[in-house]
Design a protein around this motif. Structure first.
Motif, PDB file in Angstrom:
ATOM      1  N   ILE A  59       0.817  -1.215   0.000  1.00  0.00           N
ATOM      2  CA  ILE A  59       0.000   0.000   0.000  1.00  0.00           C
ATOM      3  C   ILE A  59       0.855   1.271   0.000  1.00  0.00           C
ATOM      4  CG2 ILE A  59      -1.710   1.338   1.298  1.00  0.00           C
ATOM      5  CD1 ILE A  59      -2.816  -1.156  -0.114  1.00  0.00           C
ATOM      6  N   LEU A  60       1.977   1.247   0.706  1.00  0.00           N
ATOM      7  CA  LEU A  60       2.803   2.452   0.859  1.00  0.00           C
ATOM      8  C   LEU A  60       4.116   2.356   0.080  1.00  0.00           C
ATOM      9  CD1 LEU A  60       2.310   3.105   4.694  1.00  0.00           C
ATOM     10  CD2 LEU A  60       1.140   4.211   2.799  1.00  0.00           C
ATOM     11  N   TRP A  61       4.121   1.579  -1.007  1.00  0.00           N
ATOM     12  CA  TRP A  61       5.376   1.355  -1.734  1.00  0.00           C
ATOM     13  C   TRP A  61       5.956   2.651  -2.311  1.00  0.00           C
ATOM     14  CZ3 TRP A  61       6.190   2.370  -6.899  1.00  0.00           C
ATOM     15  CH2 TRP A  61       5.046   2.598  -7.684  1.00  0.00           C
ATOM     16  N   LYS A  62       5.102   3.577  -2.755  1.00  0.00           N
ATOM     17  CA  LYS A  62       5.600   4.832  -3.311  1.00  0.00           C
ATOM     18  C   LYS A  62       6.349   5.634  -2.249  1.00  0.00           C
ATOM     19  CE  LYS A  62       2.099   5.396  -6.921  1.00  0.00           C
ATOM     20  NZ  LYS A  62       0.984   6.239  -7.439  1.00  0.00           N
ATOM     21  N   GLU A  63       5.780   5.697  -1.048  1.00  0.00           N
ATOM     22  CA  GLU A  63       6.428   6.429   0.043  1.00  0.00           C
ATOM     23  C   GLU A  63       7.741   5.761   0.445  1.00  0.00           C
ATOM     24  OE1 GLU A  63       3.312   5.590  -0.112  1.00  0.00           O
ATOM     25  OE2 GLU A  63       2.139   7.443   0.076  1.00  0.00           O
ATOM     26  N   ILE A  64       7.762   4.414   0.452  1.00  0.00           N
ATOM     27  CA  ILE A  64       8.972   3.684   0.822  1.00  0.00           C
ATOM     28  C   ILE A  64      10.080   3.906  -0.216  1.00  0.00           C
ATOM     29  CG2 ILE A  64       9.936   1.372   1.157  1.00  0.00           C
ATOM     30  CD1 ILE A  64       7.182   0.566   2.289  1.00  0.00           C
ATOM     31  N   VAL A  65       9.717   3.863  -1.489  1.00  0.00           N
ATOM     32  CA  VAL A  65      10.696   4.124  -2.562  1.00  0.00           C
ATOM     33  C   VAL A  65      11.252   5.536  -2.439  1.00  0.00           C
ATOM     34  CG1 VAL A  65      10.976   4.418  -5.058  1.00  0.00           C
ATOM     35  CG2 VAL A  65       9.752   2.425  -4.171  1.00  0.00           C
ATOM     36  N   TRP A  66      10.361   6.510  -2.179  1.00  0.00           N
ATOM     37  CA  TRP A  66      10.802   7.909  -2.021  1.00  0.00           C
ATOM     38  C   TRP A  66      11.789   8.039  -0.865  1.00  0.00           C
ATOM     39  CZ3 TRP A  66       9.011  10.699   2.444  1.00  0.00           C
ATOM     40  CH2 TRP A  66       9.545  11.995   2.532  1.00  0.00           C
ATOM     41  N   LEU A  67      11.499   7.376   0.262  1.00  0.00           N
ATOM     42  CA  LEU A  67      12.386   7.452   1.414  1.00  0.00           C
ATOM     43  C   LEU A  67      13.773   6.919   1.092  1.00  0.00           C
ATOM     44  CD1 LEU A  67      10.042   6.344   4.356  1.00  0.00           C
ATOM     45  CD2 LEU A  67      10.985   8.618   3.942  1.00  0.00           C
ATOM     46  N   LYS A  73      20.829   9.463  -1.350  1.00  0.00           N
ATOM     47  CA  LYS A  73      21.502  10.640  -1.910  1.00  0.00           C
ATOM     48  C   LYS A  73      22.597  11.113  -0.946  1.00  0.00           C
ATOM     49  CE  LYS A  73      17.540  12.372  -4.542  1.00  0.00           C
ATOM     50  NZ  LYS A  73      16.484  13.431  -4.636  1.00  0.00           N
ATOM     51  N   PHE A  74      22.544  10.547   0.289  1.00  0.00           N
ATOM     52  CA  PHE A  74      23.525  10.868   1.342  1.00  0.00           C
ATOM     53  C   PHE A  74      23.599  12.372   1.599  1.00  0.00           C
ATOM     54  CE2 PHE A  74      24.997   6.868  -0.615  1.00  0.00           C
ATOM     55  CZ  PHE A  74      24.876   6.046   0.494  1.00  0.00           C
ATOM     56  N   LYS A  75      22.393  12.969   1.648  1.00  0.00           N
ATOM     57  CA  LYS A  75      22.262  14.380   1.987  1.00  0.00           C
ATOM     58  C   LYS A  75      21.207  14.515   3.079  1.00  0.00           C
ATOM     59  CE  LYS A  75      23.423  16.113  -2.646  1.00  0.00           C
ATOM     60  NZ  LYS A  75      22.942  16.887  -3.810  1.00  0.00           N
ATOM     61  N   TRP A  76      21.296  15.609   3.845  1.00  0.00           N
ATOM     62  CA  TRP A  76      20.300  15.852   4.886  1.00  0.00           C
ATOM     63  C   TRP A  76      19.081  16.493   4.231  1.00  0.00           C
ATOM     64  CZ3 TRP A  76      19.475  13.820   9.305  1.00  0.00           C
ATOM     65  CH2 TRP A  76      18.586  14.412  10.217  1.00  0.00           C
ATOM     66  N   ASN A  77      18.137  15.663   3.817  1.00  0.00           N
ATOM     67  CA  ASN A  77      16.948  16.137   3.134  1.00  0.00           C
ATOM     68  C   ASN A  77      15.702  15.624   3.856  1.00  0.00           C
ATOM     69  OD1 ASN A  77      16.764  13.395   2.321  1.00  0.00           O
ATOM     70  ND2 ASN A  77      18.040  13.819   0.531  1.00  0.00           N
ATOM     71  N   GLU A  78      14.536  15.844   3.254  1.00  0.00           N
ATOM     72  CA  GLU A  78      13.284  15.469   3.910  1.00  0.00           C
ATOM     73  C   GLU A  78      13.181  13.968   4.157  1.00  0.00           C
ATOM     74  OE1 GLU A  78       8.429  16.050   3.363  1.00  0.00           O
ATOM     75  OE2 GLU A  78       9.823  16.846   1.867  1.00  0.00           O
ATOM     76  N   GLY A  79      13.587  13.174   3.149  1.00  0.00           N
ATOM     77  CA  GLY A  79      13.524  11.725   3.298  1.00  0.00           C
ATOM     78  C   GLY A  79      14.442  11.217   4.391  1.00  0.00           C
ATOM     79  N   THR A  80      15.638  11.790   4.479  1.00  0.00           N
ATOM     80  CA  THR A  80      16.598  11.390   5.523  1.00  0.00           C
ATOM     81  C   THR A  80      16.056  11.732   6.905  1.00  0.00           C
ATOM     82  OG1 THR A  80      18.431  11.780   3.989  1.00  0.00           O
ATOM     83  CG2 THR A  80      18.968  11.615   6.321  1.00  0.00           C
TER      84      THR A  80
END
Length: 267
Positions: A59-67, A73-80
């Motif tokens: 159900i939440l595969w899109k959110e998991i892929v985004w995370l 990306k090894f950057k301090w971003n929203e997903g991290t």
């Protein structure tokens, strides 16, 4: 365990893992009604927990892929930040799982009265979150993630809903409904997997053949599929329910079932 019992218990697990009514409490009530013992339940418990995790991923595969895309990306971003909050939320339940597992298992064997009391607590928590109107926050902070994690850790008690506790706590803290529902279901994946692994370890210790005794393969498959399909439906449904803020009906349901669970042993 026959196929009909497996079907009913699988449906109960899949639906109640996401609906704020306590899957552990309902499974305890169901197992008590069917007269199932702990060892016979062990292999089945592992199967339905794995099915529940898979339903969340579907159900939440899109959110998991985004995370994962943001994280790698090894950057301090929203997903991290999101993943860090999930890791923070896992700390309390990890402490309970590793340090107090035996104590929790003793509580699970305490009968239906403790289940009924915890269901009444769930009902109270859901009711408070429905009527409370705290200031809305744009994002879940690390502190709030930890507090929500404490709610999840306490919800290992049978009858205290994991989704109900985490969502209600987040609402009382003032987090937005849309973000909270998604966070609540994603943060539950690691603990459910961990719980399944601990159950699998117990199954190996008692012997796979012993854990599978009285559990035909057909019943195991039916229970797994029932938990997976009902879990997919409940996960999607619950996200929409949280957005609309209709948790009061679940509070009423938990109160009724809780009273019945307390009264049943007296009859």
């Amino acid at each position: 365990m026959d196929w009909l019992q497996a079907l009913l218990l699988g449906l109960i697990q899949g639906l109640t893992e996401y609906l704020p009514v306590s899957s552990s409490g309902h499974l305890t009530i169901g197992a008590n009604l069917f007269g199932l013992n702990g060892e016979e339940n062990l292999a089945f418990t592992v199967a339905v927990h794995v099915a529940t995790v898979l339903s969340t991923i579907v159900i939440l595969w899109k959110e998991i892929v985004w995370l994962f895309q943001d994280f790698f990306k090894f950057k301090w971003n929203e997903g991290t930040r999101y993943i860090v909050n999930i890791l923070i939320s896992m700390i309390p339940v990890a402490i309970v799982g590793f340090c107090f597992k035996d104590k929790v298992e003793e509580i699970f064997g305490s009968g239906l009265t403790i289940v009924g009391i915890c269901l009444l607590i769930t009902a109270t928590l859901l009711a408070f979150s429905y009527w409370a109107k705290p200031r809305q926050r744009e994002s879940i902070s690390p502190l709030h993630a930890f507090i929500i994690g404490i709610a999840q850790a306490v919800a290992v008690l049978p009858g205290l809903s994991r989704s109900g506790s985490t969502i209600a706590t987040g609402l009382l803290l003032g987090n937005k409904k849309e973000r909270l529902a998604q966070f609540s279901f994603l943060m539950v994946i690691p603990p459910i997997l961990g719980e399944a692994l601990l159950d699998a370890k117990d199954m190996v210790e008692v012997g796979v053949s012993t854990a599978m005794s009285g559990l035909p393969t057909t019943s195991l498959i039916i229970g797994f599929l029932a938990a997976f399909i009902s879990g997919c439906l409940a996960c999607k449904w619950m996200i929409n329910i949280v957005k609309r803020g209709k948790l009061i009906w679940f509070a009423l349901y938990c109160a009724i079932v809780g009273i019945l669970a307390i009264v049943m042993p007296m009859c």
